[in-house]
Structures are given as structure tokens and as C-alpha cells.
Design a protein around this motif. Structure first.
Motif, PDB file in Angstrom:
ATOM      1  N   GLY A   1       4.487   5.528  12.496  1.00  0.00           N
ATOM      2  CA  GLY A   1       5.542   4.853  12.826  1.00  0.00           C
ATOM      3  C   GLY A   1       5.288   6.448  13.802  1.00  0.00           C
ATOM      4  N   LEU A   2       5.051   7.448  13.176  1.00  0.00           N
ATOM      5  CA  LEU A   2       5.655   8.627  13.563  1.00  0.00           C
ATOM      6  C   LEU A   2       4.247   9.368  14.530  1.00  0.00           C
ATOM      7  CD1 LEU A   2       6.419  10.781  10.615  1.00  0.00           C
ATOM      8  CD2 LEU A   2       8.051  10.529  12.450  1.00  0.00           C
ATOM      9  N   LEU A   3       3.747   8.592  14.253  1.00  0.00           N
ATOM     10  CA  LEU A   3       2.345   9.366  15.779  1.00  0.00           C
ATOM     11  C   LEU A   3       2.616   8.191  16.944  1.00  0.00           C
ATOM     12  CD1 LEU A   3      -1.157   8.924  12.994  1.00  0.00           C
ATOM     13  CD2 LEU A   3       0.307  11.052  14.349  1.00  0.00           C
TER      14      LEU A   3
ATOM     15  N   ALA B   1       4.460   8.344  22.425  1.00  0.00           N
ATOM     16  CA  ALA B   1       4.979   7.565  23.389  1.00  0.00           C
ATOM     17  C   ALA B   1       6.230   8.099  23.195  1.00  0.00           C
ATOM     18  CB  ALA B   1       5.816   6.434  23.211  1.00  0.00           C
ATOM     19  N   ALA B   2       6.313   9.729  23.433  1.00  0.00           N
ATOM     20  CA  ALA B   2       7.011  10.210  23.842  1.00  0.00           C
ATOM     21  C   ALA B   2       6.437  11.764  24.727  1.00  0.00           C
ATOM     22  CB  ALA B   2       8.141  11.698  22.408  1.00  0.00           C
ATOM     23  N   ILE B   3       4.765  12.440  23.566  1.00  0.00           N
ATOM     24  CA  ILE B   3       4.642  12.892  24.625  1.00  0.00           C
ATOM     25  C   ILE B   3       3.776  12.151  26.777  1.00  0.00           C
ATOM     26  CG2 ILE B   3       2.116  13.955  25.281  1.00  0.00           C
ATOM     27  CD1 ILE B   3       1.823  14.148  22.174  1.00  0.00           C
ATOM     28  N   ILE B   4       4.048  10.959  26.517  1.00  0.00           N
ATOM     29  CA  ILE B   4       3.169  10.118  27.460  1.00  0.00           C
ATOM     30  C   ILE B   4       4.387  10.421  28.571  1.00  0.00           C
ATOM     31  CG2 ILE B   4       2.912   7.846  28.435  1.00  0.00           C
ATOM     32  CD1 ILE B   4       0.997   7.675  26.031  1.00  0.00           C
ATOM     33  N   TYR B   5       5.703  10.291  27.514  1.00  0.00           N
ATOM     34  CA  TYR B   5       6.191  10.153  28.657  1.00  0.00           C
ATOM     35  C   TYR B   5       7.338  11.192  28.936  1.00  0.00           C
ATOM     36  CZ  TYR B   5      11.279   9.042  30.591  1.00  0.00           C
ATOM     37  OH  TYR B   5      12.566   8.730  31.259  1.00  0.00           O
TER      38      TYR B   5
ATOM     39  N   SER C   1       4.957  -2.873  22.678  1.00  0.00           N
ATOM     40  CA  SER C   1       4.964  -1.240  22.469  1.00  0.00           C
ATOM     41  C   SER C   1       6.399  -0.942  23.891  1.00  0.00           C
ATOM     42  CB  SER C   1       3.680  -1.220  22.995  1.00  0.00           C
ATOM     43  OG  SER C   1       2.899  -1.259  24.368  1.00  0.00           O
ATOM     44  N   GLY C   2       6.177  -1.250  24.757  1.00  0.00           N
ATOM     45  CA  GLY C   2       7.022  -1.118  26.541  1.00  0.00           C
ATOM     46  C   GLY C   2       8.605  -0.708  25.501  1.00  0.00           C
ATOM     47  N   HIS C   3       8.997  -2.444  25.175  1.00  0.00           N
ATOM     48  CA  HIS C   3      10.476  -2.692  25.035  1.00  0.00           C
ATOM     49  C   HIS C   3      10.475  -1.879  23.652  1.00  0.00           C
ATOM     50  CE1 HIS C   3      10.750  -4.418  28.579  1.00  0.00           C
ATOM     51  NE2 HIS C   3      10.777  -5.775  28.280  1.00  0.00           N
ATOM     52  N   GLY C   4       9.385  -2.871  23.034  1.00  0.00           N
ATOM     53  CA  GLY C   4       9.858  -2.102  21.195  1.00  0.00           C
ATOM     54  C   GLY C   4      10.280  -0.277  21.105  1.00  0.00           C
ATOM     55  N   VAL C   5       9.065  -0.045  21.639  1.00  0.00           N
ATOM     56  CA  VAL C   5       9.170   1.479  20.811  1.00  0.00           C
ATOM     57  C   VAL C   5       9.349   2.516  21.770  1.00  0.00           C
ATOM     58  CG1 VAL C   5       7.182   3.311  20.121  1.00  0.00           C
ATOM     59  CG2 VAL C   5       6.506   1.068  19.905  1.00  0.00           C
TER      60      VAL C   5
ATOM     61  N   ARG D   1       0.743  -1.376  -0.281  1.00  0.00           N
ATOM     62  CA  ARG D   1       0.050   0.568  -0.058  1.00  0.00           C
ATOM     63  C   ARG D   1       0.744   1.231   0.138  1.00  0.00           C
ATOM     64  NH1 ARG D   1      -4.329  -2.365   4.095  1.00  0.00           N
ATOM     65  NH2 ARG D   1      -5.305  -3.612   2.630  1.00  0.00           N
ATOM     66  N   GLY D   2       2.305   1.022  -0.082  1.00  0.00           N
ATOM     67  CA  GLY D   2       3.163   2.066   0.124  1.00  0.00           C
ATOM     68  C   GLY D   2       4.061   2.338   1.328  1.00  0.00           C
ATOM     69  N   VAL D   3       4.983   3.655   1.284  1.00  0.00           N
ATOM     70  CA  VAL D   3       5.170   3.283   2.360  1.00  0.00           C
ATOM     71  C   VAL D   3       5.113   4.404   3.449  1.00  0.00           C
ATOM     72  CG1 VAL D   3       7.832   4.183   3.597  1.00  0.00           C
ATOM     73  CG2 VAL D   3       7.758   2.599   1.284  1.00  0.00           C
ATOM     74  N   LEU D   4       3.844   5.819   2.840  1.00  0.00           N
ATOM     75  CA  LEU D   4       3.731   7.098   3.677  1.00  0.00           C
ATOM     76  C   LEU D   4       3.074   6.135   4.503  1.00  0.00           C
ATOM     77  CD1 LEU D   4       3.703   9.461   3.763  1.00  0.00           C
ATOM     78  CD2 LEU D   4       1.420   9.988   2.026  1.00  0.00           C
ATOM     79  N   PRO D   5       2.024   5.729   4.825  1.00  0.00           N
ATOM     80  CA  PRO D   5       1.128   5.057   5.948  1.00  0.00           C
ATOM     81  C   PRO D   5       1.711   4.299   7.071  1.00  0.00           C
ATOM     82  CG  PRO D   5      -0.537   3.996   4.066  1.00  0.00           C
ATOM     83  CD  PRO D   5       1.483   4.428   2.843  1.00  0.00           C
TER      84      PRO D   5
END
Length: 163
Positions: free
Chosen positions: A22-24, A29-33, A124-128, A13-17
Motif C-alpha cells: 500500500g505504501l509503494l 501514485a504521488a510521484i506520478i501526480y 486505481s484512479g478512483h480508489g487510490v 500472511r501478516g499485515v506487513l506485505p
């Protein structure tokens, strides 16, 4: 921009989605941390959510109960986001079906839950979050998750198991 056959096969389906997703995820994760000092691992969030319906001490740790309200919103957001995508935004609603028998899905879910406890966290906790912060424990856990996932997929394919 020319797409190589490998990229086309890996991202039909392309790379964009995937890039946007991934950016979201990383931004969330950054906002929560940054706002709470808590790593955004889904298994821990689920444990704190279960404190509403269980008296088990595992689910009622002080650190969970103090912050469980926003964690519930986070947990429901994961489910709601998937539902909105699957039922409203998905270009192919049929992609959300499976031929896998329900008992196999249940056993797989149980094994994921056991693995989450053994690994002291989820992907999610370990990977992201863990890999993003260069945690050695998380790097080892993610390498272990991936090795077992790849090995299991190869074994299942070699045995000819199908849905």
C-alpha cells in the motif's frame, strides 16, 4: 504483539506485505501526480498504450499521445511487477492458479472493462488517487464499486456458484 483472530483471518500472511504494498502504491501514485499532474489510473494508461496499435480516436487523444511513452512503461511495470512476484518472489507459487473456468474469467474481465467505462475510471484512479485527494466523484464511485462487489459476492455465494 498479539494478533486477534479476525486480523489473522483477514491477513493470513501478516499485515506487513499489505502495508508495504500500500505504501509503494501510494508513493508511486504521488510521484506520478506530483511530477506530471496526471492521476495514475490504470484504465487511462491502458487507453494511451492502445494508441500504438489502434487508429481509433478514443485511443489517440492529444493528451494521451503526448505522454504515452512513459505510460507504456507504467503499464508494463504493473504486468512485470506481478510476474516477478508470482514467478520469482512468491512464497507460494501455487497461489497463482485458479479452478475458475476460462470463460468465466473472460466474462468477468469484460464486465470489469464495461464497468470501468461506465464509472469513467477504474479502482486505481478512483480508489487510490481520487479517494486520496478527497474527490467526491471518486468517493461515490468507490462506494458504488464496493457495494456492487459485495452484493455480487453475496449473491454468487447464496446461489452456490463455485469455480
Amino acid at each position: 504483539m498479539a494478533v486477534t483472530p479476525l486480523v489473522g483471518a483477514l491477513f493470513p500472511r501478516g499485515v506487513l506485505p499489505y502495508l508495504i504494498g500500500g505504501l509503494l502504491v501510494g508513493l508511486g501514485a504521488a510521484i506520478i501526480y506530483l511530477s506530471t499532474g496526471i492521476i495514475a489510473g490504470a484504465s487511462t494508461f491502458l487507453e494511451s498504450t492502445l494508441s500504438y496499435v489502434s487508429d481509433a480516436s478514443r485511443f489517440n487523444r492529444t493528451k494521451y499521445v503526448r505522454s504515452r511513452d512513459w505510460r507504456v512503461v507504467f503499464t508494463l511495470g504493473i504486468v512485470a511487477g506481478a510476474a516477478v512476484w508470482g514467478f520469482v518472489l512468491s512464497p507460494d507459487p501455487g497461489a497463482w492458479t485458479t479452478d475458475v473456468q476460462p470463460w468465466r474469467l473472460a466474462v468477468g474481465g469484460l464486465l470489469v472493462g464495461v464497468g470501468t467505462r461506465l464509472g469513467k475510471g477504474c479502482t486505481s484512479g478512483h480508489g487510490v488517487c481520487g479517494v486520496g485527494s478527497l474527490s467526491r466523484t471518486s468517493l461515490v464511485n468507490v462506494a458504488t464499486f464496493m457495494a456492487f462487489a459485495i452484493g455480487t459476492a453475496q449473491l454468487v455465494a447464496a446461489l452456490g456458484v463455485s469455480p
